[in-house]
Design a protein around this motif. Structure first.
Motif, PDB file in Angstrom:
ATOM      1  N   ALA A  56     -47.889   1.657  79.352  1.00  0.00           N
ATOM      2  CA  ALA A  56     -47.400   0.680  80.321  1.00  0.00           C
ATOM      3  C   ALA A  56     -48.353  -0.497  80.402  1.00  0.00           C
ATOM      4  CB  ALA A  56     -47.259   1.328  81.699  1.00  0.00           C
ATOM      5  N   LYS A  57     -47.777  -1.674  80.636  1.00  0.00           N
ATOM      6  CA  LYS A  57     -48.577  -2.868  80.865  1.00  0.00           C
ATOM      7  C   LYS A  57     -47.822  -3.814  81.772  1.00  0.00           C
ATOM      8  CE  LYS A  57     -49.229  -6.321  78.187  1.00  0.00           C
ATOM      9  NZ  LYS A  57     -48.712  -7.375  79.056  1.00  0.00           N
ATOM     10  N   ARG A  58     -48.547  -4.608  82.524  1.00  0.00           N
ATOM     11  CA  ARG A  58     -47.934  -5.598  83.381  1.00  0.00           C
ATOM     12  C   ARG A  58     -47.391  -6.729  82.508  1.00  0.00           C
ATOM     13  NH1 ARG A  58     -47.867  -6.349  88.646  1.00  0.00           N
ATOM     14  NH2 ARG A  58     -47.588  -8.437  89.500  1.00  0.00           N
ATOM     15  N   GLY A  59     -46.185  -7.165  82.825  1.00  0.00           N
ATOM     16  CA  GLY A  59     -45.595  -8.268  82.069  1.00  0.00           C
ATOM     17  C   GLY A  59     -44.886  -7.767  80.833  1.00  0.00           C
ATOM     18  N   TRP A  60     -45.228  -8.324  79.703  1.00  0.00           N
ATOM     19  CA  TRP A  60     -44.543  -7.985  78.458  1.00  0.00           C
ATOM     20  C   TRP A  60     -45.513  -7.915  77.299  1.00  0.00           C
ATOM     21  CZ3 TRP A  60     -40.680  -5.712  76.487  1.00  0.00           C
ATOM     22  CH2 TRP A  60     -40.264  -5.938  75.173  1.00  0.00           C
ATOM     23  N   GLY A  61     -45.214  -7.077  76.344  1.00  0.00           N
ATOM     24  CA  GLY A  61     -46.019  -6.976  75.140  1.00  0.00           C
ATOM     25  C   GLY A  61     -45.443  -5.947  74.203  1.00  0.00           C
TER      26      GLY A  61
END
Length: 122
Positions: free
Chosen positions: A98-103
């Motif tokens: 998981a990560k904040r935003g996008w990637g």
């Protein structure tokens, strides 16, 4: 404490299907992208699929396009990876992250599960 717990891995014959799940807990994941990655023995970890908080236009690696589908249930803080038409080359440990935003790249992700083994026999 953030926890990501994968499940659903196992042994399957080529052409078969598996559905992986990843349950997230420990914080709110509003606005977080979720991704699936895999690592085969002796290989580098690679991106498989990613989905934004809204679920729009998921990312897929070329090697899994048309066979794998990523989805998420935000009410349950769970992300899924439906894997169809499995091939022996799909054999790997599959991780959710998981990560904040996008990637879409593994180095962008902050939180990781411990992985679940997927083995596809020929």
């Amino acid at each position: 404490q953030v926890q990501l717990v994968e499940s659903g891995g196992g042994l399957v014959q080529a052409g078969g299907s598996l559905r992986l799940s990843c349950a997230a807990s420990g914080r709110t994941f509003i606005g977080y992208a979720m991704g699936w990655f895999r690592q085969a023995p002796g290989e580098e970890r690679e991106s498989v699929a990613a989905i934004s908080w809204s679920g729009g236009t998921p990312y897929y690696a070329d090697s899994v396009k048309g066979r794998f589908t990523i989805s998420r249930d935000n009410a349950k803080n769970t992300v899924y990876l439906q894997m169809n038409s499995l091939k022996p080359e799909d054999t790997a440990v599959y991780y959710c992250a998981a990560k904040r935003g996008w990637g879409t790249e593994d180095h962008e992700y902050n939180y990781w599960g411990r992985g679940t083994q997927v083995t596809v026999s020929s």
